[in-house]
Write a protein that holds these residues in place. Structure first.
Motif, mmCIF file in Angstrom:
data_model
loop_
_atom_site.group_PDB
_atom_site.id
_atom_site.type_symbol
_atom_site.label_atom_id
_atom_site.label_comp_id
_atom_site.label_asym_id
_atom_site.label_seq_id
_atom_site.Cartn_x
_atom_site.Cartn_y
_atom_site.Cartn_z
ATOM 1 N N GLN A 53 50.191 40.721 11.921
ATOM 2 C CA GLN A 53 50.899 41.445 12.982
ATOM 3 C C GLN A 53 49.908 42.170 13.892
ATOM 4 O O GLN A 53 49.983 42.063 15.128
ATOM 5 C CB GLN A 53 51.872 42.444 12.364
ATOM 6 C CG GLN A 53 52.658 43.257 13.392
ATOM 7 C CD GLN A 53 53.393 44.425 12.751
ATOM 8 O OE1 GLN A 53 52.871 45.089 11.856
ATOM 9 N NE2 GLN A 53 54.613 44.679 13.208
ATOM 10 N N ASN A 54 48.968 42.888 13.303
ATOM 11 C CA ASN A 54 47.991 43.651 14.088
ATOM 12 C C ASN A 54 47.092 42.736 14.914
ATOM 13 O O ASN A 54 46.777 43.035 16.072
ATOM 14 C CB ASN A 54 47.140 44.523 13.165
ATOM 15 C CG ASN A 54 47.931 45.668 12.563
ATOM 16 O OD1 ASN A 54 48.891 46.151 13.167
ATOM 17 N ND2 ASN A 54 47.547 46.112 11.375
ATOM 18 N N LEU A 57 49.019 41.550 17.924
ATOM 19 C CA LEU A 57 49.129 42.586 18.952
ATOM 20 C C LEU A 57 47.821 42.714 19.734
ATOM 21 O O LEU A 57 47.829 42.858 20.967
ATOM 22 C CB LEU A 57 49.494 43.924 18.309
ATOM 23 C CG LEU A 57 50.886 44.031 17.669
ATOM 24 C CD1 LEU A 57 51.058 45.388 17.003
ATOM 25 C CD2 LEU A 57 51.984 43.818 18.701
ATOM 26 N N LYS A 58 46.690 42.649 19.022
ATOM 27 C CA LYS A 58 45.390 42.758 19.691
ATOM 28 C C LYS A 58 45.142 41.568 20.623
ATOM 29 O O LYS A 58 44.641 41.738 21.740
ATOM 30 C CB LYS A 58 44.278 42.847 18.642
ATOM 31 C CG LYS A 58 44.256 44.170 17.883
ATOM 32 C CD LYS A 58 43.171 44.173 16.812
ATOM 33 C CE LYS A 58 43.174 45.487 16.035
ATOM 34 N NZ LYS A 58 42.171 45.485 14.938
ATOM 35 N N LEU A 110 54.069 45.998 24.610
ATOM 36 C CA LEU A 110 52.965 46.547 23.815
ATOM 37 C C LEU A 110 53.038 48.070 23.773
ATOM 38 O O LEU A 110 52.858 48.687 22.720
ATOM 39 C CB LEU A 110 51.627 46.105 24.414
ATOM 40 C CG LEU A 110 51.144 44.705 24.049
ATOM 41 C CD1 LEU A 110 50.027 44.269 24.992
ATOM 42 C CD2 LEU A 110 50.655 44.662 22.603
ATOM 43 N N THR A 113 56.193 49.151 21.598
ATOM 44 C CA THR A 113 56.061 48.960 20.146
ATOM 45 C C THR A 113 55.020 49.899 19.547
ATOM 46 O O THR A 113 55.120 50.278 18.375
ATOM 47 C CB THR A 113 55.738 47.490 19.806
ATOM 48 O OG1 THR A 113 56.032 47.267 18.420
ATOM 49 C CG2 THR A 113 54.276 47.142 20.064
ATOM 50 N N GLN A 114 54.022 50.308 20.330
ATOM 51 C CA GLN A 114 53.077 51.315 19.840
ATOM 52 C C GLN A 114 53.775 52.647 19.588
ATOM 53 O O GLN A 114 53.404 53.400 18.695
ATOM 54 C CB GLN A 114 51.937 51.491 20.849
ATOM 55 C CG GLN A 114 50.946 50.331 20.856
ATOM 56 C CD GLN A 114 49.968 50.403 22.017
ATOM 57 O OE1 GLN A 114 50.006 51.330 22.826
ATOM 58 N NE2 GLN A 114 49.089 49.415 22.114
ATOM 59 N N HIS A 121 56.267 40.625 15.750
ATOM 60 C CA HIS A 121 55.138 39.923 16.346
ATOM 61 C C HIS A 121 55.524 39.332 17.697
ATOM 62 O O HIS A 121 56.704 39.148 17.992
ATOM 63 C CB HIS A 121 54.610 38.815 15.429
ATOM 64 C CG HIS A 121 55.651 37.824 15.011
ATOM 65 N ND1 HIS A 121 56.351 37.939 13.838
ATOM 66 C CD2 HIS A 121 56.125 36.707 15.614
ATOM 67 C CE1 HIS A 121 57.206 36.937 13.728
ATOM 68 N NE2 HIS A 121 57.093 36.180 14.790
ATOM 69 N N ALA A 191 58.964 37.589 22.055
ATOM 70 C CA ALA A 191 58.759 38.546 20.964
ATOM 71 C C ALA A 191 59.869 38.433 19.933
ATOM 72 O O ALA A 191 61.020 38.142 20.270
ATOM 73 C CB ALA A 191 58.699 39.972 21.508
#
Length: 585
Positions: A53-54, A57-58, A110, A113-114, A121, A191
């Motif tokens: 997931q991370n 996002l990156k 982005l 969701t932060q 995802h 998404a």
């Protein structure tokens, strides 16, 4: 005699106590080690999912940054402020490019969701879909529109977890019918949004991806089970989303997050390719439906989905195209209404919203009619909730290698109480007015009772409900929806509070939610006097759940007869227009 013969054949052996003890200890140790290994395996799966997931996002953040460097002059705020109909028109005429719109929403998603943890995802294939729609000869109704979809609505190459660890290794091999039709209409799924564990909760938290927060107040829940959709759209990170509803899972997040959401008749949109945690809830059909910031967006989505492509891909869907004439009609409506279902009284602000909307409809030339409560109404609601939260169904989806989410523990613990224990607790707690809940839980162990409910009760009551509807010559019904947004952790403790939405799942009527107001200081003061049914611990818990909600959205629910989604949307549009006029005045 037999024992004597056995002794003659088998030699007697003296049991060594130390050996027996050693065997017992080694067995216990083996069980402990096995449990530790299973738990460790679960933890590794969860850690891997979070890393994936991370990383996703990156990667998406990097792609967005590259786009911004290439096209620095994008007017982000102007694009994000466009209603769906206007955005679709700009994309159709070519004054906005699909790529600009897609990356604008990716960037905003982005950010949202932060803040709220609403995404599981991104869908990297959205870039491929972008290229594909630009090569299509004809532009679909949703050409270039970025769209978010709920976790369990299948998208090829991605997980469909239902918030369960046991599903982390299973990748969807084919797009669901709904996703195929969306792509055919030019939409760009970008998404997958978060859900509660097992989907059997109207909060939005699971052990893998964590808790989703309400974008208006991070102490509050976004609702569930389409809570990720609710948070993302309300935060501005998506303009259109697809959720699902089996007890209010589209309508509750819409209510909590100030959105418009439609639960269609269950079979109106294809369910093919949408997975679930369990099967067997025969009398409470699941429905897929749209969520957005306004009613026109819902109507456009339904119009796009109800096309020949869907009818061909899934022959079980009735080939009924969207009826624009009904949606666009301005004829006066005969509106049935009630501000409480008599089973679980809602907070004062939600009942106020129904009364104010009724008055506005009457002033606009519509005819409100107060329905006569049916004698079987309360019994039906009790049995319907019993069916929806049937113990074995909930436990079965958590029985194979899953850590129970904290927000689901009270629910699961209630289900685990033995039948005899529930009987005793019901007897002990009878003076406290808690017995009816435990009685409900106790009865849900009976398989025969489940069969009776699933095969007879909904059909009988649906017939009675429609007969009363016809007798009163109603077009639509206005009624309350649960809200305002609950404080995180409370939805799992107040399962029966969903009676206002669950009714129309069991009846299988189309129902939608429209925000009409916000919680005021006066509402908060009136809440202090709220006593509910009998001022018991459940009523007190509801007060705690909704306290501190000043400024949060307040919504109403609009209902029509089965297969009349266009009429339901038309009524929702009327309510939306009147509420906006009132706020503007």
């Amino acid at each position: 005699m037999i024992q004597y013969q056995l002794r003659q054949v088998l030699p007697e052996r003296k049991v060594d106590p130390s050996a027996a003890l050693a065997l017992l200890c080694s067995s216990a140790a083996a069980i402990v080690v096995w449990k530790w290994l299973v738990k460790r395996q679960i933890q590794k799966k969860m850690e891997k999912a979070r890393r994936t997931q991370n990383e996703g996002l990156k990667k998406m953040a990097k792609a967005v940054q590259q786009f911004r460097e290439q096209v620095p002059s994008v007017q982000t705020d102007a694009i994000l402020s466009l209603p769906l109909l206007e955005l679709a028109g700009r994309l159709q005429e070519g004054s906005l490019s699909p790529k600009t719109v897609l990356y604008t929403y990716l960037e905003k998603a982005l950010e949202v969701t932060q803040q709220t943890n609403c995404l599981q995802h991104f869908i990297p294939e959205c870039e491929e879909q972008l290229q594909e729609i630009q090569q299509q000869r004809e532009k679909g109704l949703l050409y270039g529109i970025p769209i978010s979809i709920k976790d369990h609505i299948g998208h090829k190459g991605h997980l469909s977890t239902c918030g369960l660890v046991q599903r982390l290794g299973t990748v969807v091999q084919e797009d669901s019918v709904l996703v195929k039709v969306l792509k055919r209409q030019g939409a760009i799924p970008f998404a997958m949004t978060n859900v509660p564990q097992s989907l059997f909760n109207y909060d939005c938290s699971n052990p893998v991806f964590g808790q989703t927060l309400n974008p208006f107040n991070h102490q509050k829940s976004p609702g569930g089970s389409s809570g990720g959709e609710g948070a993302l759209i309300a935060g501005g990170g998506s303009i259109l989303g697809i959720g699902s509803d089996i007890g209010g899972s589209i309508r509750l997040p819409s209510s909590f997050c100030g959105l418009c959401g439609l639960k269609p008749t269950a079979e109106r949109l294809s369910l093919s390719g949408a997975s679930g945690p369990v099967s067997g809830i025969l009398a409470v059909p699941c429905a897929l439906g749209p969520m957005a910031r306004d009613v026109d967006s819902l109507a456009l989505c339904m119009k796009a989905l109800l096309c020949q492509e869907m009818f061909q891909l899934d022959p079980t869907v009735p080939p009924i195209p969207f009826n624009e004439e009904v949606y666009s009609s301005s004829a006066p409506l005969r509106v049935g209404y009630y501000d409480t279902d008599g089973y679980f009284p809602l907070p004062p602000c939600m009942r106020r919203a129904v009364r104010e909307t009724r008055d506005a409809l009457q002033a606009a030339g519509h005819q409100p009619v107060s329905p006569i409560p049916n004698r079987r109404y309360l019994g039906f609601l009790k049995k319907g909730i019993q069916l929806l939260w049937h113990d074995p169904l909930l436990l079965s989806c958590l029985s194979t290698g899953d850590i129970v989410d904290p927000n689901l523990k009270s629910q699961v613990n209630c289900c685990k109480i033995p039948r005899l224990g529930k009987k005793l607790l019901a007897l002990i707690l009878k003076p406290l007015s808690l017995a009816h809940t435990l009685k409900k839980l106790r009865r849900s162990r009976h398989g025969h009772g489940l069969h009776v409910i699933s095969s007879l009760l909904p059909k009988v009551y649906r017939t009675e409900f429609i007969a009363q509807w016809r007798k009163l010559q109603l077009d639509v019904v206005l009624c309350p929806v649960l809200g305002p947004a609950f404080t995180i952790g409370y939805p799992g403790k107040l399962l029966t509070a969903i009676s206002s939405t669950m009714l129309y799942n069991v009846l299988n009527f189309p129902a939608g939610v429209v925000p009409v107001s916000t919680v005021t200081e006066a509402d908060e003061e009136e809440l202090k006097l709220y006593q509910g049914c009998c001022d018991d611990p459940w009523d007190q818990m509801l007060k705690q759940a909704v306290a501190g909600a000043v400024g949060l959205p307040v919504a109403v629910q609009c209902v029509a007869l089965p297969w009349q989604e266009e009429l339901c949307l038309r009524f929702m549009k009327e309510v939306e227009t009147l509420s906006r006029e009132k706020r503007a005045a």
